[in-house]
Design a protein around this motif. Structure first.
Motif, mmCIF file in Angstrom:
data_model
loop_
_atom_site.group_PDB
_atom_site.id
_atom_site.type_symbol
_atom_site.label_atom_id
_atom_site.label_comp_id
_atom_site.label_asym_id
_atom_site.label_seq_id
_atom_site.Cartn_x
_atom_site.Cartn_y
_atom_site.Cartn_z
ATOM 1 N N GLY A 1 50.239 56.797 11.842
ATOM 2 C CA GLY A 1 50.417 58.053 11.114
ATOM 3 C C GLY A 1 50.557 59.262 12.010
ATOM 4 O O GLY A 1 50.261 60.383 11.609
ATOM 5 N N GLN B 1 52.940 53.984 7.207
ATOM 6 C CA GLN B 1 53.600 53.427 6.007
ATOM 7 C C GLN B 1 53.345 51.936 5.794
ATOM 8 O O GLN B 1 53.957 51.329 4.916
ATOM 9 C CB GLN B 1 55.118 53.643 6.112
ATOM 10 C CG GLN B 1 55.541 55.092 6.126
ATOM 11 C CD GLN B 1 56.932 55.264 6.709
ATOM 12 O OE1 GLN B 1 57.291 54.602 7.681
ATOM 13 N NE2 GLN B 1 57.708 56.153 6.127
ATOM 14 N N SER C 1 49.054 59.071 7.808
ATOM 15 C CA SER C 1 50.206 58.681 6.989
ATOM 16 C C SER C 1 51.053 57.542 7.569
ATOM 17 O O SER C 1 52.261 57.657 7.661
ATOM 18 C CB SER C 1 51.063 59.910 6.737
ATOM 19 O OG SER C 1 52.078 59.592 5.835
ATOM 20 N N ARG D 1 57.169 55.141 11.315
ATOM 21 C CA ARG D 1 55.734 55.477 11.297
ATOM 22 C C ARG D 1 54.986 54.267 10.726
ATOM 23 O O ARG D 1 54.301 54.337 9.710
ATOM 24 C CB ARG D 1 55.511 56.744 10.468
ATOM 25 C CG ARG D 1 54.133 57.330 10.658
ATOM 26 C CD ARG D 1 54.106 58.850 10.775
ATOM 27 N NE ARG D 1 54.487 59.533 9.554
ATOM 28 C CZ ARG D 1 54.726 60.847 9.471
ATOM 29 N NH1 ARG D 1 54.629 61.595 10.555
ATOM 30 N NH2 ARG D 1 55.063 61.394 8.345
ATOM 31 N N ASN E 1 51.538 57.286 1.203
ATOM 32 C CA ASN E 1 51.348 56.382 2.333
ATOM 33 C C ASN E 1 50.132 56.740 3.181
ATOM 34 O O ASN E 1 49.904 57.899 3.509
ATOM 35 C CB ASN E 1 52.601 56.385 3.228
ATOM 36 C CG ASN E 1 53.709 55.547 2.642
ATOM 37 O OD1 ASN E 1 54.754 56.069 2.256
ATOM 38 N ND2 ASN E 1 53.482 54.253 2.546
ATOM 39 N N ASP F 1 54.916 60.344 2.212
ATOM 40 C CA ASP F 1 53.914 60.478 3.269
ATOM 41 C C ASP F 1 52.635 61.115 2.740
ATOM 42 O O ASP F 1 52.676 62.187 2.126
ATOM 43 C CB ASP F 1 54.455 61.357 4.399
ATOM 44 C CG ASP F 1 55.798 60.872 4.906
ATOM 45 O OD1 ASP F 1 55.823 60.076 5.843
ATOM 46 O OD2 ASP F 1 56.823 61.289 4.333
ATOM 47 N N GLY G 1 61.426 58.974 4.941
ATOM 48 C CA GLY G 1 60.326 59.854 4.560
ATOM 49 C C GLY G 1 60.450 61.251 5.149
ATOM 50 O O GLY G 1 61.512 61.668 5.621
#
Lengths: 379, 195
Positions: free
Chosen positions: A351, A120, A118, A316, A107, A165, A266
Motif C-alpha cells: 500500500g 490491492q 491500500s 500496488r 482495498n 483504494d 486505481g
C-alpha cells in the motif's frame, strides 16, 4: 443534480441509495466502515428506504445478500481485506448461482501483520471467483461505477465487485456530481417487486450435480463473461449520454505515439497523470479499469504498437513468486506477439504511496536497467 | 505555489482535534469559490490522542496528484507537542508554518531556516470563544480562521458559510473562534542572536 464534496465511501452510499437497492447488509471493517455508516444515516433520515440488516460477520452479510438476491431483491454489501477474505466461499457461490449482487471493496492489505494500507491483494485474491471486477480512479467514478454495476450485473446475471483504494479514495473528499433519482431511473430499471420464490410451491436450487452438468454450467458462465465487454461498452455509452461521464474498460491518456507507457489501475493513475502534466513529459498512461473479464484486446491495441519501446507496469500488490498482478495479466495478454517492448515493473506492494518524488526516482532506476523496482527501496 | 496554481497544505494534529474536519472545511470553502479541491486524512488505529495528518490541495485545474503531500507549501501544527521532525518534513525555504502556541515558538527553534513562521494562540481564542475549557480547548475552528488568513485559498466569509452548514452546535462560538483565529495571526519574531 447536486454537486457536493464527499468521500469515496459516501459516494458508494449515494449510489446504493440512487439505485433503489432493497437490501444492504455488511459488517464494519476499516477502511470500508463509513460506507455502511453513511447508509445507516440515510436510512435514519428516510433517504434510503430498503432493508438495513445488521449481522455478526462478513460471512453472514454476504449470505444474507445471497438469500435476498435468490428471492429477486436488489442487494448490496461492502467490505475490505480480512472481511472480504472471510466471505470467500460465498463469493464463489454468488457467481455460480448467477446472482446479480453488487459489492464494493475499499482495498486494504492482507495480514499478517495487521495493516490497513491500500494494497490491492484483498480483491485481486478474489480474481478467480467469477465476479466482474472494476478498479476506480476517483470519487465520481466510484459513484457512477456502482450504478453501472447494478445494471450490468442484472443484464449478464453475474455479480460485480467495485474496488477502489482504501484511504486514497475511500476517505478522500472531492467534488462529486450526484445525479437526481429521476436521471438514474432513466438508466437503471426499478427493481423487481414480486419475490421469485413462492412459499406455496417450494423449489430447491443448486443441489448436487455431476461433473458434466457442472462443466456445462461453467461454460455458460464463461460465455456470459465474454459478453461483458460489449455489454459494458454499450451501458457506458448509454450512461455517458445522460451524465456526460464515460469510463472505458481501458483508458489511454497522453500523446498518441508515446515511446514509454505507464500501465496501472486505481487512483495511482491520477498521480501519474499529474506528474506528466507538471513535468511536460512524453510518456502516456494506460489505466486498466476492468480487471475481470480482462480486456485483452484493448491491452494489445494500446501496448503492442511499434512505436512503444518501454512499458512500466505499476502495481500496488504482489503475487509472491511472480510479480505485480496487473503486470502478470498484461504479460499474458501480450504473450505470443513479436517485437514486444521492454517491460519493467514498479511495485508498491503493502500500500505504498505513489508520489511524484517516488516516480522521479523510479524513472532513474528504469534508466539504470532495473527490471523489478521495489518502490520501498527508493524511499 | 506549484504548477497549475496548485497549493498543497499539510495539517498535523491528534485524534480528537478535528484535524480531518478542518481539512475538509477548508477544501469546501475553496470549492465554493470555484477552486478544484481534494482533502483527506491518514491515521493508524483511530483513537483519541494519536497523531493524525490531513492534506488539502487547492488548485485552478482538476489534475492533482492522489498521494500524501511530501513537499507542502503550508504546514499547520495543532500543538507544539507533536514530533517536530515529522511536522517540518519536506517544508522548503519559502514555505510556511502555522503553529498553534501562545507567544513564542516554545523551543521549536524556527529562526533562520527560511520558513515563514506564523503563530496563532488558538487554544486561548477557543477558550475565550466558549469552546472547551483551559487544558481541553476545541481549537480546530480557531486554527481554520488563521489558516484562511495565511493561505489565502478562500475568504473568511466562505469559511464561515461552510461552518454554518457543517457544524451541528455551538455555532456562534465556532464562528467567533474562526474570526478570532483569522485576526489573531502573528509573525514569529526572531532576535538577532537566534538568527
Amino acid at each position: 443534480m447536486e454537486q457536493k464534496i464527499i468521500t469515496g465511501n459516501q459516494a458508494v452510499a449515494h449510489a446504493v441509495r440512487l439505485s433503489k437497492t432493497q437490501v444492504v447488509s455488511a459488517y464494519p471493517i476499516t477502511p470500508q466502515t463509513t460506507v455502511m455508516e453513511t447508509l445507516a444515516e440515510m436510512w435514519a433520515a428516510g433517504e434510503y428506504t430498503g432493508e438495513y440488516v445488521n449481522v455478526e460477520s462478513e460471512y453472514t452479510a454476504l449470505s444474507y445478500c445471497i438469500g435476498a438476491a435468490y428471492a429477486g431483491a436488489r442487494a448490496f454489501t461492502a467490505s475490505s481485506a480480512h472481511g472480504l477474505a472471510y466471505m470467500h466461499e460465498l463469493i464463489h457461490w454468488a457467481a455460480g448461482a448467477r446472482l446479480p449482487l453488487v459489492m464494493t471493496n475499499a482495498n486494504r492489505a492482507m495480514g499478517a501483520p495487521w495493516c490497513i494500507e491500500s494494497d490491492q491483494l484483498d480483491s485481486l485474491s478474489q480474481r478467480d471467483t467469477g465476479w466482474i471486477q472494476f478498479y476506480c480512479a476517483n470519487v465520481q467514478e466510484i459513484l457512477d461505477t456502482v450504478i453501472l454495476a447494478f445494471r450490468l450485473a442484472e443484464e449478464v446475471h453475474t455479480p460485480v465487485m467495485v474496488c477502489y483504494d482504501g484511504f486514497y479514495l475511500s476517505h478522500t473528499y472531492e467534488a462529486v456530481n450526484i445525479p437526481s433519482p429521476e436521471v438514474i431511473s432513466q438508466f437503471l430499471p426499478n427493481p423487481r417487486t414480486q419475490a421469485l420464490f413462492d412459499l406455496q410451491t417450494p423449489t430447491n436450487h443448486h443441489g448436487l450435480v455431476g461433473s458434466e452438468a457442472m462443466s456445462q454450467l461453467m461454460q455458460v458462465r464463461f460465455k456470459a463473461m465474454a459478453r461483458v465487454f460489449d455489454r459494458y461498452n454499450l451501458l457506458n455509452t448509454q450512461y455517458a449520454g445522460i451524465t456526460r461521464r464515460s469510463y472505458p474498460a481501458v483508458e489511454y491518456s497522453g500523446p498518441e505515439n508515446a515511446k514509454t507507457l505507464f500501465v496501472t489501475a486505481g487512483g495511482m493513475a491520477q498521480t501519474i497523470k499529474s506528474f506528466f502534466s507538471s513535468t511536460e513529459r512524453e510518456e502516456a498512461l494506460v489505466r486498466i479499469k476492468m480487471f475481470r473479464p480482462f480486456p485483452m484486446e484493448d491491452i494489445r491495441r494500446y501496448l503492442a504498437q511499434s512505436h512503444v519501446e518501454r512499458i512500466i507496469l505499476v502495481d500496488r500488490n504482489v503475487c509472491m513468486g511472480v510479480g505485480g498482478i496487473f503486470a502478470q495479466e498484461v504479460r499474458a495478454a501480450l504473450a505470443g506477439l513479436s517485437g514486444l517492448p521492454e517491460m519493467v515493473e514498479l511495485n508498491l506492494a503493502g500500500g505504498l504511496d505513489l508520489t511524484p518524488e517516488l516516480l522521479s526516482k523510479a524513472l532513474l532506476a528504469v534508466q539504470e536497467g532495473e527490471k523489478m523496482i521495489w518502490a520501498v527501496n527508493l524511499l | 505555489m506549484k504548477a497549475n496554481g496548485l497549493k498543497e497544505i499539510r495539517i498535523h494534529g491528534r485524534g480528537g482535534h478535528g484535524v480531518v474536519f478542518a481539512a475538509t472545511a477548508l477544501a469546501e470553502a475553496a470549492y465554493r469559490e470555484g477552486k478544484f479541491v481534494q482533502a483527506f486524512g491518514i491515521y493508524g488505529a483511530e483513537r483519541r490522542g494519536a497523531p493524525v495528518t490531513a492534506f488539502v490541495r487547492v488548485g485552478d485545474r482538476p489534475e492533482m496528484p492522489r498521494c500524501q503531500i511530501q513537499q507542502p507549501d503550508i504546514v499547520v501544527s495543532f500543538d507544539t507537542n507533536l514530533p517536530k521532525e515529522q511536522v517540518l518534513k519536506g517544508l522548503k525555504p519559502g514555505g510556511m508554518l502555522l503553529l498553534n502556541c501562545p507567544d513564542s515558538s516554545e523551543g521549536w527553534d524556527l529562526c533562520g531556516r527560511g520558513y515563514l513562521v506564523r503563530l496563532v494562540d488558538a487554544s486561548q481564542i477557543a477558550v475565550k470563544s466558549g469552546l472547551g475549557a483551559v487544558g481541553i480547548p476545541v481549537i480546530n475552528t480557531a486554527i481554520l480562521g488563521a489558516l484562511v488568513q495565511v493561505s489565502g485559498v478562500c475568504s473568511l466569509e466562505s469559511l464561515t458559510s461552510v461552518l454554518q452548514d457543517k457544524i451541528p452546535r455551538h455555532m456562534n462560538e465556532n464562528l467567533a473562534a474562526a474570526r478570532g483565529g483569522y485576526a489573531g495571526v502573528r509573525e514569529l519574531e526572531c532576535y538577532a542572536t537566534a538568527l
